[in-house]
Design an enzyme around this catalytic site. Sequence first.
Site, PDB file in Angstrom:
ATOM      1  CG  ASN A   1      -0.263  -0.130   1.916  1.00 52.93           C
ATOM      2  OD1 ASN A   1       0.929   0.734   3.046  1.00 52.93           O
ATOM      3  ND2 ASN A   1      -1.011  -0.697   3.715  1.00 52.93           N
TER       4      ASN A   1
ATOM      5  CB  SER B   1     -10.592   6.160  -2.081  1.00 53.58           C
ATOM      6  OG  SER B   1      -9.695   7.571  -1.332  1.00 53.58           O
TER       7      SER B   1
ATOM      8  N   GLY C   1      -7.402  -5.223   2.474  1.00 57.90           N
ATOM      9  CA  GLY C   1      -5.718  -5.649   1.522  1.00 57.90           C
ATOM     10  C   GLY C   1      -5.925  -6.923   1.460  1.00 57.90           C
ATOM     11  CG  ASP C   2      -5.883  -9.398   4.774  1.00 61.95           C
ATOM     12  OD1 ASP C   2      -4.428  -9.575   4.057  1.00 61.95           O
ATOM     13  OD2 ASP C   2      -5.763  -9.547   6.302  1.00 61.95           O
TER      14      ASP C   2
ATOM     15  CB  CYS D   1     -13.706  -6.997   2.032  1.00 57.72           C
ATOM     16  SG  CYS D   1     -12.909  -7.430   3.697  1.00 57.72           S
TER      17      CYS D   1
ATOM     18  N   GLY E   1     -15.279  -8.170  10.367  1.00 51.28           N
ATOM     19  CA  GLY E   1     -15.169  -8.825  10.558  1.00 51.28           C
ATOM     20  C   GLY E   1     -13.344  -8.871  10.011  1.00 51.28           C
TER      21      GLY E   1
END
EC number: 2.7.1.15
Length: 308
Positions: free
Chosen positions: A184, A223, A251-252, A282, A287
């Site tokens: 990132n 964004s 990110g995952d 997501c 969670g």
Amino acid sequence: MAKVIVFGSLNMDISVECDDFPKRGETITGGGLLMTPGGKGTCQAVECARMGADTFMVGKVGDDQYGRQIVAALTKHGVSPMNVSITRRAATGVALITRAKGDKTIVTDPGANYKMTYAEVRAAIHGLGQRGNIFLAQLGCDPDATFESIKCAKRNELYTVLNASPVQSLPLDLYPSLDLLCVNATECRSICGIAPMNDGSIKEAIDWFGERGVGSTVITLGSQGSATVIDGKLVKVPAYHVSVVDTTAAGDAYVGELVAHLAFDGTLEESMKYASAAAAICITRVGAQETMPRWDEVEEFVKMREQA
């Protein structure tokens, strides 16, 4: 379809929501307690499996309740845990997450994740890996074990992917072993010293990694979407804008979908588009593993947005 081998962290996420983040020395009241299997490695593996990829997890948990819950969750989501071992020398890794205003802070205790050795990962690579399969790693396990495992996977002609998170410096001799690096904006600046603020600096940062031997680099920009360089030209893929609930595993979801799409012979640009959709879905949920979308959800999301 290529097989996906994920070497990474297996954590129990303990998450609480509050109106704002506490200041130093301050105690505040929160709510919405969640205790769910997480860890960057397991979340990315779950997303790969939910996209239909043949996915194998490599890692270590403690001989405790958290470890057993994590392994059971992997099996539930279609990830093979055959190369997840148990140690009595450390407890299962834990992540303490505070959620506030659509953002989060995370403190982790790696625990058993740091007990995984290079020799164990090498054995898994030799047992599972074949030419053209994908080896995906992050930086939540022992750094030396991680770096040597990536080099081993590259020598065995696997397609190597590193999500350089949690951020730390990378050794120069690692870069030529990376087919794909995903970072990132914050991680990018920390590693190469270039803040990807505009098209010029984004391309400069990607070129910096390329000059050191990285095959391709993807920079996620929140964004603002994500970017890479293909055939010398900057390619930007926009983000999908949704109402943010929890960014913990965004990110995952992105990396997991990106890798899964590549496993099905998708192009890098196409894979980035679907990865952006997975991340968008997501962050509308709370969670970690349970927020990872399925392929039919991602496909329908993209279809609906393109028709809008």
